[in-house]
Motif scaffolding. Structure first.
Motif, PDB file in Angstrom:
ATOM      1  N   UNK A   1       0.608  -1.125  -0.289  1.00  0.00           N
ATOM      2  CA  UNK A   1      -0.187   0.141  -0.102  1.00  0.00           C
ATOM      3  C   UNK A   1       0.535   0.892  -0.180  1.00  0.00           C
ATOM      4  N   UNK A   2       0.361   2.378  -0.531  1.00  0.00           N
ATOM      5  CA  UNK A   2       0.731   3.508  -0.481  1.00  0.00           C
ATOM      6  C   UNK A   2       0.838   4.220   1.080  1.00  0.00           C
ATOM      7  N   UNK A   3       2.462   4.227   1.029  1.00  0.00           N
ATOM      8  CA  UNK A   3       2.152   5.139   2.498  1.00  0.00           C
ATOM      9  C   UNK A   3       1.899   6.488   3.640  1.00  0.00           C
ATOM     10  N   UNK A   4       1.764   6.360   4.318  1.00  0.00           N
ATOM     11  CA  UNK A   4       0.737   7.573   4.716  1.00  0.00           C
ATOM     12  C   UNK A   4       1.585   8.333   4.850  1.00  0.00           C
ATOM     13  N   UNK A   5       3.186   8.329   6.015  1.00  0.00           N
ATOM     14  CA  UNK A   5       4.673   9.137   6.154  1.00  0.00           C
ATOM     15  C   UNK A   5       5.201   8.580   5.522  1.00  0.00           C
ATOM     16  N   UNK A   6       6.216   9.460   5.044  1.00  0.00           N
ATOM     17  CA  UNK A   6       7.601   8.166   4.715  1.00  0.00           C
ATOM     18  C   UNK A   6       8.229   7.569   5.363  1.00  0.00           C
ATOM     19  N   UNK A   7       8.873   6.782   5.185  1.00  0.00           N
ATOM     20  CA  UNK A   7       9.448   5.984   6.245  1.00  0.00           C
ATOM     21  C   UNK A   7      10.674   6.262   6.873  1.00  0.00           C
ATOM     22  N   UNK A   8      11.338   7.213   7.200  1.00  0.00           N
ATOM     23  CA  UNK A   8      11.714   7.234   7.747  1.00  0.00           C
ATOM     24  C   UNK A   8      11.912   8.443   9.362  1.00  0.00           C
TER      25      UNK A   8
END
Length: 307
Positions: free
Chosen positions: A30-37
């Protein structure tokens, strides 16, 4: 992430943990809501957060000794924050509202302290004065009570095991009837849910009864062992944690009841080595006669504790 849990059978609601090697992990689906970092930074910040401990964590010396007379569960220790003198115990299963017990078996700490102090003092004085008579009472009466209770619990366990097997057969029957088209889907769901709920309650009861039977089987009566404890004390003004550990095995608390306009609550004290015992009520003449027969003098309450 899939397959973290599994079920052994379609008849069981319980989910069991799967070993990590059997998991299936799909990343980037799924497309992330926030960045992984940003997510990782926030997670690391949680590790620095200090959890505040509760200010008043209290324990009571009776914790682990009090049991419910109906379901056999241990009573939980509680106290009222705005009333520091209101310390009490109540049934664990009733508080959890899991259907295993219908009453609270509420009892205050000061009440159980007073009951145990008076009963133990009576036991000590009687055993000190009349050792031979005390041993006779323990051997004759206690054995009968233990045998009756053991038989009662064994019967209850056998009945629960038989009902568990019966529920298995009933569930298989309704499943077969649904497969053959003899039952509608609505009727099947209603019956299967009923049997599953009852089976869950029966299994909890079986677990409890097995623990009770094992505990009773492991208990050994030893009047001489109890008398060795008695000889360490001449009088008890109040029960301390040390005295509780030395003398008491468990205390069974009944729920309060009303009789002739009075509130009554039965409490059964089971002592180490001898279990539950009730001493006979004796008149002054009977006590003096026994004292003379056994050649013992009644100890003075002013004597300090020995040992």
């Amino acid at each position: 992430m899939n397959f973290r849990t599994y079920s052994k059978s379609y008849k069981l609601k319980e989910r069991l943990n799967n070993p990590p090697e059997n998991w299936e992990i799909h990343e980037g689906v799924h497309d992330p809501i926030i960045e992984r970092q940003v997510f990782d930074d926030v997670q690391r910040s949680f590790g620095d957060t200090k959890c505040r401990k509760p200010k008043n964590v209290r324990k009571n010396m009776f914790a682990g000794y009090l049991y419910c007379s109906d379901c056999g569960a241990r009573l939980n220790y509680k106290y009222t924050h705005d009333n520091p003198n209101n310390h009490y115990f109540s049934c664990k299963n009733k508080r959890e509202n899991n259907g295993l017990c219908a009453q609270t078996h509420h009892i205050r700490v000061d009440s159980i302290t007073d009951i145990l102090t008076r009963h133990l003092s009576k036991i000590l004085r009687f055993a000190t004065l009349f050792e031979d008579e005390f041993v006779k009472i323990v051997v004759d009466e206690h054995c009968k009570l233990v045998q009756i209770q053991q038989k009662k619990n064994q019967i209850a366990l056998h009945e629960a095991l038989a009902r568990e097997k019966e529920l298995d057969l009933l569930y298989e029957q309704v499943y077969e009837d649904r497969t053959l088209g003899k039952l509608s889907e609505e009727r099947f769901l209603k019956l299967s849910g009923k049997y599953e709920n009852e089976q869950s309650a029966v299994r909890q009861n079986i677990k409890h009864l097995r623990a009770v039977v094992e505990e009773e089987t492991a208990h050994e009566m030893n009047a001489d062992g109890f008398l060795r404890l008695v000889r360490k004390y001449t009088d008890i003004e109040t029960v301390s944690p040390e005295i509780l550990r030395e003398f008491v095995d468990k205390i069974v608390v009944h729920h309060r009841k009303q009789e002739f306009g009075q509130t009554i609550q039965d409490v059964e004290i089971f002592y180490r080595f001898i279990g539950y015992i009730e001493l006979p009520e004796m008149s002054r003449e009977q006590r003096e006669s026994l004292q003379e027969a056994f050649g013992r003098e009644e100890p003075s309450a002013a004597n300090p504790k020995a040992g």
